[in-house]
Structure formats: C-alpha cells, structure tokens
Scaffold this active site. Structure first.
Site, PDB file in Angstrom:
ATOM      1  N   THR A  92       5.863  26.896   4.575  1.00  0.00           N
ATOM      2  CA  THR A  92       4.613  26.196   4.300  1.00  0.00           C
ATOM      3  C   THR A  92       3.432  27.046   4.736  1.00  0.00           C
ATOM      4  OG1 THR A  92       5.864  24.220   4.859  1.00  0.00           O
ATOM      5  CG2 THR A  92       3.530  23.932   4.453  1.00  0.00           C
ATOM      6  N   TYR A 107       8.230  16.149   0.021  1.00  0.00           N
ATOM      7  CA  TYR A 107       7.949  17.368  -0.741  1.00  0.00           C
ATOM      8  C   TYR A 107       7.791  17.065  -2.220  1.00  0.00           C
ATOM      9  CZ  TYR A 107       8.894  19.301   3.724  1.00  0.00           C
ATOM     10  OH  TYR A 107       8.817  19.545   5.059  1.00  0.00           O
ATOM     11  N   HIS A 166       0.844  -1.196   0.000  1.00  0.00           N
ATOM     12  CA  HIS A 166       0.000   0.000   0.000  1.00  0.00           C
ATOM     13  C   HIS A 166       0.881   1.248   0.000  1.00  0.00           C
ATOM     14  CE1 HIS A 166      -2.925   3.051   1.006  1.00  0.00           C
ATOM     15  NE2 HIS A 166      -2.266   3.335   2.114  1.00  0.00           N
ATOM     16  N   LYS A 224       2.632  29.703   2.312  1.00  0.00           N
ATOM     17  CA  LYS A 224       1.805  29.244   1.191  1.00  0.00           C
ATOM     18  C   LYS A 224       0.334  29.204   1.585  1.00  0.00           C
ATOM     19  CE  LYS A 224       4.886  26.577  -1.681  1.00  0.00           C
ATOM     20  NZ  LYS A 224       4.323  26.584  -3.025  1.00  0.00           N
ATOM     21  N   SER A 233      -2.315  26.144  -6.628  1.00  0.00           N
ATOM     22  CA  SER A 233      -1.979  27.537  -6.927  1.00  0.00           C
ATOM     23  C   SER A 233      -2.459  27.967  -8.304  1.00  0.00           C
ATOM     24  CB  SER A 233      -0.463  27.753  -6.841  1.00  0.00           C
ATOM     25  OG  SER A 233       0.006  27.324  -5.604  1.00  0.00           O
ATOM     26  N   HIS A 264      12.779  12.325   3.279  1.00  0.00           N
ATOM     27  CA  HIS A 264      12.073  13.555   3.602  1.00  0.00           C
ATOM     28  C   HIS A 264      11.881  14.458   2.388  1.00  0.00           C
ATOM     29  CE1 HIS A 264       9.667  15.676   6.336  1.00  0.00           C
ATOM     30  NE2 HIS A 264      10.056  16.743   5.669  1.00  0.00           N
ATOM     31  N   TRP A 277       7.290   0.307   3.525  1.00  0.00           N
ATOM     32  CA  TRP A 277       7.721   1.085   2.359  1.00  0.00           C
ATOM     33  C   TRP A 277       9.098   1.687   2.613  1.00  0.00           C
ATOM     34  CZ3 TRP A 277       8.826   6.215   0.861  1.00  0.00           C
ATOM     35  CH2 TRP A 277       8.781   7.167   1.880  1.00  0.00           C
ATOM     36  N   ASP A 316       7.184  20.858 -27.099  1.00  0.00           N
ATOM     37  CA  ASP A 316       7.335  19.558 -26.439  1.00  0.00           C
ATOM     38  C   ASP A 316       8.371  19.729 -25.341  1.00  0.00           C
ATOM     39  OD1 ASP A 316       7.334  16.808 -25.772  1.00  0.00           O
ATOM     40  OD2 ASP A 316       6.879  16.276 -27.831  1.00  0.00           O
ATOM     41  N   HIS A 351      14.396  13.789  11.814  1.00  0.00           N
ATOM     42  CA  HIS A 351      13.190  13.842  12.658  1.00  0.00           C
ATOM     43  C   HIS A 351      12.358  12.573  12.511  1.00  0.00           C
ATOM     44  CE1 HIS A 351      10.806  16.119   9.298  1.00  0.00           C
ATOM     45  NE2 HIS A 351      10.606  14.835   9.203  1.00  0.00           N
ATOM     46  N   HIS A 352      12.711  11.750  11.531  1.00  0.00           N
ATOM     47  CA  HIS A 352      12.059  10.440  11.438  1.00  0.00           C
ATOM     48  C   HIS A 352      12.698   9.450  12.400  1.00  0.00           C
ATOM     49  CE1 HIS A 352       9.778  11.385   7.723  1.00  0.00           C
ATOM     50  NE2 HIS A 352      10.776  12.225   7.533  1.00  0.00           N
ATOM     51  N   GLU A 386      11.491  13.417  -0.399  1.00  0.00           N
ATOM     52  CA  GLU A 386      10.438  12.689  -1.105  1.00  0.00           C
ATOM     53  C   GLU A 386       9.050  13.186  -0.689  1.00  0.00           C
ATOM     54  OE1 GLU A 386      10.356  10.550  -3.522  1.00  0.00           O
ATOM     55  OE2 GLU A 386       8.313   9.780  -3.363  1.00  0.00           O
ATOM     56  N   ARG A 420       1.531   1.350  15.084  1.00  0.00           N
ATOM     57  CA  ARG A 420       1.406   1.127  13.642  1.00  0.00           C
ATOM     58  C   ARG A 420       1.820  -0.298  13.316  1.00  0.00           C
ATOM     59  NH1 ARG A 420       5.311   5.430  10.860  1.00  0.00           N
ATOM     60  NH2 ARG A 420       4.490   4.546   8.950  1.00  0.00           N
ATOM     61  N   SER A 424      13.453   5.874 -13.855  1.00  0.00           N
ATOM     62  CA  SER A 424      12.379   6.613 -14.510  1.00  0.00           C
ATOM     63  C   SER A 424      12.288   8.047 -13.981  1.00  0.00           C
ATOM     64  CB  SER A 424      11.058   5.880 -14.285  1.00  0.00           C
ATOM     65  OG  SER A 424       9.974   6.720 -14.515  1.00  0.00           O
ATOM     66  N   SER A 425      12.293   8.181 -12.655  1.00  0.00           N
ATOM     67  CA  SER A 425      12.144   9.511 -12.067  1.00  0.00           C
ATOM     68  C   SER A 425      13.324  10.405 -12.420  1.00  0.00           C
ATOM     69  CB  SER A 425      12.050   9.415 -10.543  1.00  0.00           C
ATOM     70  OG  SER A 425      10.900   8.722 -10.190  1.00  0.00           O
TER      71      SER A 425
END
Lengths: 663, 227
Positions: A333, A262, A80, A336, A273, A258, A144, A109, A307-308, A260, A455, A174-175
């Site tokens: 943040t 964002y 998941h 925004k 926006s 982290h 994950w 293009d 912080h993780h 990731e 969890r 790919s990315s």
C-alpha cells in the site's frame, strides 16, 4: 424505483438514436448504458446512506439526545453501513468497471452482455428488497457485520435480520455474476497488442478486484446460508447450547470482510492511478510495481482477517501472526502511495477537480492507513477496538480513500460518459466542502475514541469529555451535505449545460479517450492496435511517452491447446493480419461520425428483457423465504416455486436465444 | 466459434468479432472462474464440518463414539461407508461417461465403421449414461438421508446433523443441477444433434461435472473415511 425513473433522464445521444425510452433501458445489454444505470442507482443509494449517516450524527450531536430511539438508531447505523458498502461504493465501482473496462482494453462490449444486464437488475432488486424493510418497520438492526449468535432467531426474533440475510444473498449473486464476466472480458477481449502489462492501471485494479470478489463472496454466502438455515430451518450452526463455536461467524465473515475492504478501495486506487498521470503530464511511476503491489495487497488481504477479532482472545500466536500479516500489507500500500507521489514529482501539475480529489485520496488514505497500522498491533488494538477511533480509521479509508477516488473518477469520466464537462467552479466548491467536511467529521472521532467513546451506542451522558468532539463531527456532516448538494446540482445540470467535451478533454493517454464522447454503441469503429501503455500519447504527445516501453511482443500470440485442437502458433496475432490494419502501425483516433453499428456492419447483441425477468424471479424466490418466518408455509412454498419457475424459464429462454442475429 | 469468427473477419475487419486474446472461448474462461469460486464455497462448508467435528453434545455421531463415563456401550456409527463407497464409485464412473460423451460430440463428423466406434461415438448414449449414473448417486444420497432420519438424525438434531446435511445437501444440489444440464444437452441432441461446433458447450458441462466429482472425493475422504 426512483432510480429506474431517473435513469432515462440521461441525455440522449446520437449513438442511441431510435433506442431511447424506458423500454430501451430495461432491455439494454450495452455495457455503457448498464454502467450508467449502475452510476445513477448507486448515487441514489449513496445519498440514502448519507441521510442515514446524517440521522446518526444528528442523534449524537449532543448528549442524551432523543431524535432517534435506541431501536431506530440500531437500524440506522446498520443500514448506513450495509448501504454504503453493498449499495453505494461497490456498485459505484461496478459503474466504472462496466463503463471503462471494455473501453480501456479496446473491446466492443463485455464478454457476456446479457449476464451483465442480469447483474445490474439483481443489484437493483437486492437494493430495493433490503430497503423495503423500512416500509414494514423492520430494517436490519444487527450491524453491517451481522454477528451471530446475536443475529440468530433467539436474540433477533424479528424480520429485520431476515431482510439483511436475504438481501445480501441477492446482492452476492449480482457481484459474482459481474465478476465472472469482467474476468473473462479482461483475459479474453483485449485489443491486439494490449498485453497485460500494457493495461491501464484502472483495469489492473479492476481485474484484481474481480478475483477478490469470486474468492471472498462464496465464504459470506456460506456464512449467510448457515444463518438462514438456523433462522428458517432450526439448524444449530450458531447455537452455542448445541456446542457451536461463537467465533464461527466472525471467522467466516471476516475471511470475506477483509478482502471486501480491498474490493471497496482498489477501484478508487485505479481511478486515482488514471487521474494523477494525466494531470501530471507523466506516465505513472513504476507501472509494473503498481500492478504487483495491487496483486500483493489482494493476496495478503486473505491472510489478515483475524485482526478484526483481536479482542475475542485467540491467544498470542494467532494475534502475532495476524498482526504481522496486517503490517505487511502496509508495504504494497505504501508502494502505491509513493508511486503516486513520484508520478506527481517533477510533473506539470494541473489542479482540476478530479486531480484535487485524487490528491485528497493520497493524503487521506495515508492517514487512514497509518491508523490502520496502529491497530495492527494487538495491544494497541485492545485499546482502540470498538471505539470511535476505529470509526475514524475506516472512514478515512472508505470516505477519504474510496469515495474521494470515486468522486475524482466521476469528474474525470463524466465528459466521456455524457459528452459534456462538469462545472469546474462548482467542482471546486464541492471538493473543498467535502474535504473540510470530511476532516471535520472524522478527525475528531480519533479523539472521542481515545477518550473511550464506544461505537454503536445511541446516546451518551455529558461530562465524559466527548461533547465537543461529537458536536464538531456533526457540524462536519452538515458541511458534507452542503458539498454533496452542490455535487448533485452540478451532476444534473452539466448534462444539459456543460461545455462540450470532445474526444479527449484532459489530454489523457489511454484508449477510451481515442473515441468520441459519449462513445458510439460499438465503441470502436475499428479495433485499435496497441503498441504501448499510453497509446494515445504516442499519437498526440509522443515526448511524454518516450520512457514507456514500446515493443511488438504483445502482438504475438502464445501457443494454445484447446481440448485436442491446437490453435495459434508463435505467429503474429491474426487480428493484426486484417488487410486494413496490416498496413498500419500504432493507434488511430476516431472522430464522431454519427454512423450506427448497422451502417458500419458491426454485429451488436440484441436487446432483451430476459435478464431482468430472470433477476425478478430470483428476487421473488428469496422473498418467499420471508414467509417461513411468519409461519405461512404454503405461501412461502408457493412464492419460492413461482420465483424459481420464472427464473428457470427466463434463464432457458435467455441461454437458448443467440446473443445476436446471424450475420 | 473462434475459428469461424477469425475466418469471417479475414476479409473485412469490421464484420464479425475479433479473435479472443487467448484463443480460448469466453465461456471456457468464465467456467474456470466459476469453478474457482465454487472451490471457496465448498472449502467453507467442509471447513465448518471439520471444525464442528466432535463438538456435537448429543448423538447420533458419524463414527463409533464412546461417551464418558466408561465405554461399556459404544455408540453406533451412523455413516455407512460400504454403501457410500458404492455411490462414490458410481459418481466416479459418471465422469468416465462424461469424458466419452465429450469425445463423441467432438468426433461426430468422423466416419465410424466398427460397432465399437459406433458405440463410442454415440453422444446420446454417453450423455444418458452420465445423467443416469448421476441420478443413481442422488438415489443413494436420498436413501442415506432417509435412513439417517429414521435413525434419529435430522438437520436440527445436533451440529453433526446441521453441518453434514448442509454440506452433502449442497453437493447433492450441485449434482442435481448437473443432471438438469445434461438433460438439456440431451434434449438439444435429440432435436438437432450435437456436433463438433457444440463441443464447447458440452465441454463446459463436463468441466462442471468433473469438478462436482472431485469435490465429492474430498467430501468422501474427509467426512466418511477419516475418523
């Protein structure tokens, strides 16, 4: 596979006359078609990831449930997370990058159309590879985040983690390929006058995300290489007995992980926006600050990874530093959030479905952001870490943030992509069911978490005060599914039955709305000349645009030294010296003419199958590594060499063939 | 390419491609983005090597080491700095050859009279030189790896072995890719000759080659020279 079959179902349009059929989709290098392929494929994976979530919630609905075994549950939550992050939200964003970036900057293009096709096919094969694990009964089961040493051979002997490691490596290619492409496109292919500070906000967010991608992905690539080497070749990177650091993986993973976050949320911010100014009938509030805030979020995003890891005991200094940097991110943040609110303030709001999703993002992301600030504080985090409070937090950010923004983007841009409108009536149902279902599912998790529910457990005993929260969450998931089904129905029928959209159904201000829907293959018959941030409003509703700066400075080119050659002086951009454009100022609107690129003499890249073959070779190469695990060494080497050969040969054939016919 | 497109489109704006926003070739921007990404790749590898330095629980070790109890027979250093200095010199010289190769391609059209000008203007010579020097570096690396295996250090032996072979192996793989790239350019040069219009493509290979060189300077300093 179902996705490739689904792709050609997209309504054929005049602009693709003579180029329909499956083969044209397999060989396409058109950024709009590739964007469409990304959209269909990633929506399919989104539904798959949703089904996995449904299984999880079914299992957890009541105490001591036995819908899933512990092992199946591990596979379910791992897949998941992996599916939603790498196969749904990232490629959904990529769908918008592909479709919108060239349109928003006034290009025909992307910079490297064939590389773009390659990115898509690698993504598709990577997704299929990852999910093929279900069919051999060895779906990834390490979360994950794949924490090593748990995921080393010693503790995870099956093929499960191999599929995960190799699948992520494939998807990383790919990315990265896509990110190089988009960076080049945005830097180098903007229409005359489209200087950086005139780019639409979505393109700005997309631009920043590409830098996050190219800087964050190599780190996880190396973390995965170490894990791969440990598993296949017996190295010691994560072997504690050999003196390895048990935190090495966590550091490398979260240095990627982290940013990731964002990578997942900034594209949705970009879509929001675009939506909010259009439906507020006001230019976005504080445009430059929005752009700087995006860059600041990205910059700070590389300095908060630990912080993780507050719970691993890094000591007070590291905890404090990472706590403070994490709280700092709340500032850009918050900027925004306030800018979106101030954009709406005093505007003439139109509550279309897209707007409702955008407003929902602002509200729900704020909730997720605030719970994020809570566990930025290490003492608070020690109470919350590894509980459902964290699950609530990141679903408010990723579902309430990313997915709400993406759904808003789909309602907003569907007319541009297909030429037809999604039903607002069904959209209304979809929105409210999603909004209610999302809050019903994830809000109670704050409480189950604070009541101590950990969890990643596959079941729990009754009598701990968790039952009603879990049941509510599961009911909420059912509501989400109903909403999702309505969306799928709406999405599929609108292509045939939706109202005709026309160029600009929403009265928006950016370049993509100045051309027909769906856009012709060449996008712009004449490359527009941009004189403000909202060029279309200049033409249609100049009063809305009165306070946006209009200058001619973007029409001038900088001095550039290329190698030893001096190109360009401080003279007007040569693109503006085109005889036809020199006499024109500002924007023009292009009506549908039905003319092909050939009629207009616009050079288009040739279609080619080579990127697909190259992507297949790459995937075969990685698949070969699986056989090492099975101790079939000669088979492994044969497969790897075959894949490498296919990849190299098609790569040479691709690079040595010109992109387009000589004209 | 940019010039050609600009000249072409001067008479009709729908034909040809509009000039790029920066005036630079697209490929140039992309290779810089790629190099930025590669920096993070090698930064991760080098950091891991440094984090694991001194953590191996069994030998061989990179530098001379003493194991408690006592230090009567210090363990021999496995890294051979003189030999690696030679290979580093070879790789640095290959960058010089690469610069000359690019210059030769860029000035292919200019008339050359003296022998010196002819030698400097031979793109084939300098591309061959770069590729050969690169291959020599790889030969040194193969020799180093083989001798380490003979001395009992494999990628499985200890943390030093794992992180050392992975780091230098990744670098070696990059050099190999660079050599293949150079050979491809050479093949094109033999088939139809590389001229100023191909300079951008040689420039890309050169940027990549210099980058791989710079990474080696970091590796040589951090892995070999600093004890």
């Amino acid at each position: 596979m179902a996705t490739t079959a689904a792709a050609p179902a997209i309504p054929a349009t005049d602009s693709y006359v003579g180029t329909s059929g499956v083969w044209s989709w397999l060989t396409t290098v058109d950024h709009k078609r590739i964007g469409t392929l990304y959209l269909f494929t990633s929506l399919f994976f989104f539904l798959l990831g949703g089904l996995e979530a449904g299984m999880i919630r079914w299992q957890l609905a009541v105490p001591n449930n036995h819908v899933l075994s512990a092992e199946a549950y591990n596979q379910m939550f791992t897949m998941h997370g992996t599916t939603m992050v790498f196969l749904a939200i990232m490629p959904l964003s990529a769908a918008f990058f592909n479709y919108l970036i060239p349109l928003q900057i006034g290009a025909r293009d992307v910079a490297f159309p064939r590389l773009n096709a390659f990115s898509y096919w690698v993504f598709l094969f990577g997704g299929i590879f990852m999910n093929a694990s279900w069919f051999v009964g060895a779906a990834p089961n390490g979360g994950w985040f794949g924490y090593a040493p748990l995921t080393t051979l010693q503790f995870s002997p099956g093929l499960n983690i191999d599929f995960w490691v190799l699948g992520l490596q494939i998807l990383g290619v790919s990315s990265l390929a896509a990110a190089f492409n988009f960076i080049t496109t945005i830097i180098n292919m903007r229409a005359p006058g489209m200087n950086l500070m005139r780019m639409p906000m979505f393109t700005w967010n997309a631009f920043v995300v590409q830098f996050l991608l190219i800087l964050a992905f190599p780190v996880i690539t190396i973390a995965l290489v170490f894990l791969q080497f440990d598993r296949f070749f017996g190295t010691n990177f994560y072997t504690i007995a050999a003196g390895a650091d048990p935190l090495l993986w966590q550091h490398l993973f979260w240095i990627f992980g982290h940013p990731e976050v964002y990578i997942l949320v900034l594209p949705a911010f970009g879509l929001t926006s675009e939506i909010i100014p259009t439906f507020s009938r006001k230019p976005i509030f504080g445009y430059p600050v929005m752009a700087y805030a995006t860059m600041l979020i990205a910059f700070l995003g590389f300095g908060v990874w630990a912080h993780h890891m507050f719970a691993v005991g890094m000591g007070p200094i590291a905890d404090t530093v990472f706590g403070v940097t994490t709280m700092l991110i709340a500032i850009p943040t918050g900027v925004k959030i306030f800018n979106w609110v101030f954009t709406m303030w005093g505007g003439s709001l139109q509550f279309t479905t897209a707007m409702k999703f955008a407003i929902a993002l602002v509200a729900l992301f704020t909730i997720g952001g605030i719970s994020g600030v809570m566990h930025a504080s290490p003492p608070a985090d020690l109470q919350q870490t590894d509980t459902y409070f964290i699950v609530a937090h990141f679903h408010y950010v990723l579902f309430g943030g990313s997915m709400m923004g993406i759904f808003g983007g789909i309602y907003y841009y569907y007319p541009k992509m297909t030429g037809r409108m999604l039903s607002e009536k069904l959209g209304n149902w979809h929105f409210w069911l999603m909004f209610i279902g999302m809050n019903l599912t994830f809000f109670p998790m704050h409480f189950s978490g604070l009541y101590g529910m950990p969890r990643r457990i596959y079941t729990y005993d009754a009598g701990q005060g968790w039952e009603r929260f879990n049941l509510t969450s599961s009911i909420g998931t059912a509501v989400l599914f109903i909403g999702l089904l309505i969306f799928v129905y709406n999405f599929l029928i609108a292509g045939r039955r939706g109202a005709i959209a026309g160029n600009d159904p929403w009265g928006a201000g950016t370049l993509e709305w100045s051309i027909p829907s769906p856009p012709p293959e060449y996008n712009f018959a004449r490359i527009p000349r941009v004189t403000s941030r909202l060029p279309l409003w200049d033409v249609k509703t100049p009063t809305l645009n009165a306070e946006v700066p209009h200058t001619d400075r973007g029409d001038r080119r900088l001095d550039v030294d290329v190698g030893t050659k001096h190109t360009g002086h401080s003279h007007p951009n040569p693109a503006n010296s085109y005889p036809q454009q020199a006499t024109e100022s500002g924007m023009h609107i292009e009506e549908a003419t039905g003319k092909s690129a050939k009629d207009l003499g616009i050079p288009m890249p040739n279609q080619t199958i080579k990127p697909l073959i190259c992507a297949a070779g790459l995937t075969i190469m990685f698949t070969g590594l699986l056989f090492i695990h099975e101790d079939k060494h000669s088979l492994a080497i044969a497969t790897i060499l075959t894949g490498a050969l296919i990849m190299t040969m098609s790569l040479y054939a691709w690079v040595l063939t010109p992109l387009e016919d000589h004209h | 390419m940019t010039h050609a497109a600009a000249a072409h489109s001067a008479h009709d704006d729908t034909h040809g491609h509009p000039p790029t926003s920066t005036g630079l070739d697209n490929k140039k921007i992309a290779i810089w983005a790629f190099i930025g990404s590669e920096c993070m790749l090698f930064a991760s590898l080098i950091s891991t090597y440094l984090i694991y330095k001194g953590r191996s629980v069994v030998g061989p070790y990179p530098h001379e080491a003493c194991l408690p109890p006592g230090c009567s027979t210090p363990l021999k250093a496995i890294l051979n700095i003189p030999v690696t200095s030679a290979s580093t010199f070879v790789l640095l010289m290959s960058s010089l050859a690469m610069v000359l190769a690019l210059a030769a391609v860029e000035t292919k059209d200019q008339p050359k009279t003296t022998t010196g000008e002819k030698i400097l203007g031979s793109s084939k010579l300098w591309l061959w030189m770069t590729a050969i020097l690169g291959t020599t570096f790889l030969g040194f690396q193969a020799f180093e790896f083989t001798s380490f295996v003979h001395e009992g250090l494999t990628i499985r032996t200890n943390l030093f072995g794992s992180s050392f072979f992975t780091l230098t192996g990744f670098h070696g793989a990059h050099v190999t890719a660079g050599v293949l790239w150079l050979l491809t350019l050479l093949a094109i040069d033999y088939r139809r000759g590389l001229g100023p219009k191909d300079a951008i493509n040689v420039d890309l290979a050169a940027l990549y080659w210099h980058f791989v060189d710079v990474v080696w300077i970091a590796i040589f300093t951090l892995v070999y020279l600093i004890k």
